[in-house]
Design a protein around this motif. Structure first.
Motif, short mmCIF file in Angstrom:
data_model
loop_
_atom_site.label_atom_id
_atom_site.label_comp_id
_atom_site.label_asym_id
_atom_site.label_seq_id
_atom_site.Cartn_x
_atom_site.Cartn_y
_atom_site.Cartn_z
N MET A 1 0.84 -1.18 0.00
CA MET A 1 0.00 0.00 0.00
C MET A 1 0.89 1.25 0.00
SD MET A 1 -2.94 0.85 2.74
CE MET A 1 -4.08 2.13 2.49
N ALA A 2 0.64 2.15 -0.92
CA ALA A 2 1.43 3.37 -1.03
C ALA A 2 1.01 4.39 0.02
CB ALA A 2 1.26 3.97 -2.42
N LYS A 3 1.99 5.11 0.52
CA LYS A 3 1.70 6.17 1.48
C LYS A 3 1.28 7.43 0.73
CE LYS A 3 4.69 4.83 5.24
NZ LYS A 3 5.62 5.33 6.24
N GLN A 4 0.48 8.25 1.41
CA GLN A 4 0.09 9.53 0.83
C GLN A 4 1.04 10.61 1.30
OE1 GLN A 4 -4.00 10.37 1.63
NE2 GLN A 4 -4.71 8.96 0.08
N LEU A 5 1.20 11.61 0.46
CA LEU A 5 2.04 12.74 0.80
C LEU A 5 1.32 13.58 1.84
CD1 LEU A 5 4.66 14.23 0.07
CD2 LEU A 5 3.37 15.44 -1.68
N GLY A 6 1.96 13.82 2.95
CA GLY A 6 1.35 14.59 4.03
C GLY A 6 1.58 16.08 3.87
N LYS A 7 1.08 16.84 4.84
CA LYS A 7 1.18 18.30 4.81
C LYS A 7 2.64 18.76 4.82
CE LYS A 7 -0.32 22.57 7.08
NZ LYS A 7 0.45 23.33 6.15
N LYS A 8 3.48 18.13 5.64
CA LYS A 8 4.89 18.53 5.71
C LYS A 8 5.58 18.31 4.38
CE LYS A 8 5.90 18.04 10.62
NZ LYS A 8 6.75 17.38 11.62
N GLY A 9 5.31 17.18 3.75
CA GLY A 9 5.91 16.89 2.45
C GLY A 9 5.42 17.85 1.38
N THR A 10 4.11 18.11 1.42
CA THR A 10 3.52 19.06 0.48
C THR A 10 4.14 20.45 0.65
OG1 THR A 10 1.44 17.84 0.40
CG2 THR A 10 1.36 20.17 -0.25
N ASP A 11 4.24 20.90 1.91
CA ASP A 11 4.82 22.23 2.19
C ASP A 11 6.27 22.31 1.73
OD1 ASP A 11 2.40 23.00 3.27
OD2 ASP A 11 3.05 22.80 5.36
N LEU A 12 7.02 21.22 1.91
CA LEU A 12 8.42 21.20 1.49
C LEU A 12 8.52 21.33 -0.03
CD1 LEU A 12 11.44 20.80 2.13
CD2 LEU A 12 11.04 18.35 1.85
N ILE A 13 7.70 20.59 -0.74
CA ILE A 13 7.73 20.66 -2.21
C ILE A 13 7.32 22.04 -2.69
CG2 ILE A 13 6.64 19.77 -4.32
CD1 ILE A 13 6.58 17.01 -2.84
N ILE A 14 6.28 22.63 -2.08
CA ILE A 14 5.84 23.97 -2.47
C ILE A 14 6.94 25.00 -2.20
CG2 ILE A 14 4.22 25.84 -1.95
CD1 ILE A 14 2.09 23.65 -1.49
N SER A 15 7.67 24.84 -1.11
CA SER A 15 8.74 25.80 -0.80
C SER A 15 9.85 25.73 -1.84
CB SER A 15 9.31 25.56 0.60
OG SER A 15 10.11 24.39 0.64
N TYR A 16 10.05 24.57 -2.44
CA TYR A 16 11.07 24.41 -3.47
C TYR A 16 10.55 24.81 -4.85
CZ TYR A 16 14.37 22.25 -6.64
OH TYR A 16 15.26 22.04 -7.66
N GLU A 17 9.39 24.29 -5.21
CA GLU A 17 8.83 24.51 -6.55
C GLU A 17 8.14 25.87 -6.70
OE1 GLU A 17 8.60 22.86 -9.46
OE2 GLU A 17 9.74 21.12 -8.83
N LYS A 18 7.59 26.36 -5.63
CA LYS A 18 6.71 27.55 -5.62
C LYS A 18 5.37 27.16 -6.23
CE LYS A 18 10.07 29.93 -3.94
NZ LYS A 18 10.44 29.35 -2.69
N GLU A 19 4.38 28.00 -6.04
CA GLU A 19 3.05 27.75 -6.58
C GLU A 19 2.66 28.94 -7.44
OE1 GLU A 19 -1.24 26.01 -5.17
OE2 GLU A 19 -0.03 27.04 -3.68
N VAL A 20 2.55 28.71 -8.73
CA VAL A 20 2.26 29.77 -9.69
C VAL A 20 0.86 29.53 -10.24
CG1 VAL A 20 3.02 30.89 -11.80
CG2 VAL A 20 4.72 29.89 -10.26
N LEU A 21 0.00 30.52 -10.10
CA LEU A 21 -1.41 30.36 -10.46
C LEU A 21 -1.73 30.82 -11.88
CD1 LEU A 21 -3.06 31.27 -7.05
CD2 LEU A 21 -2.40 29.02 -7.93
N HIS A 22 -0.82 30.53 -12.78
CA HIS A 22 -1.05 30.75 -14.22
C HIS A 22 -0.06 29.88 -15.00
CE1 HIS A 22 2.14 33.72 -13.29
NE2 HIS A 22 2.59 33.40 -14.50
N VAL A 23 -0.35 29.68 -16.26
CA VAL A 23 0.53 28.89 -17.11
C VAL A 23 1.72 29.76 -17.51
CG1 VAL A 23 0.73 27.58 -19.26
CG2 VAL A 23 -1.44 27.55 -17.99
N TYR A 24 2.93 29.21 -17.38
CA TYR A 24 4.14 29.94 -17.71
C TYR A 24 5.15 29.01 -18.37
CZ TYR A 24 6.08 27.70 -13.56
OH TYR A 24 6.51 26.77 -12.65
N ASP A 25 6.11 29.57 -19.07
CA ASP A 25 7.22 28.82 -19.64
C ASP A 25 8.24 28.63 -18.53
OD1 ASP A 25 9.86 28.36 -20.77
OD2 ASP A 25 8.99 28.87 -22.71
N ASP A 26 8.64 27.40 -18.29
CA ASP A 26 9.54 27.12 -17.17
C ASP A 26 11.00 27.51 -17.43
OD1 ASP A 26 10.47 25.17 -18.91
OD2 ASP A 26 10.24 23.51 -17.48
N GLY A 27 11.27 28.14 -18.55
CA GLY A 27 12.63 28.54 -18.88
C GLY A 27 13.34 27.56 -19.79
#
Length: 68
Positions: free
Chosen positions: A1-27
């Motif tokens: 059974m696979a584990k689900q990503l928790g709040k801490k993991g989600t927050d860590l990924i968001i802090s690295y990736e950032k959350e952009v609320l529009h479509v953009y070219d990633d460079g």
């Protein structure tokens, strides 16, 4: 059974990736939105660069991507 990503993991990924609320070219020429979601071919047709999304949509894409 696979584990689900928790709040801490989600927050860590968001802090690295950032959350952009529009479509953009990633460079590197890849249309991206939300929390590092790369658009599929059909999404690219429906959502050109600059298309806005909601935080709820961003999180739904993230949740689906994390399950992969």
């Amino acid at each position: 059974m696979a584990k689900q990503l928790g709040k801490k993991g989600t927050d860590l990924i968001i802090s690295y990736e950032k959350e952009v609320l529009h479509v953009y070219d990633d460079g590197f020429g890849y249309p991206t939105l939300g929390i590092g979601h790369l658009l599929t071919a059909s999404e690219k047709k429906a959502m050109p660069i600059g298309t806005k999304i909601t935080k709820e949509q961003s999180r739904a894409y993230f949740k689906a991507d994390a399950q992969k």
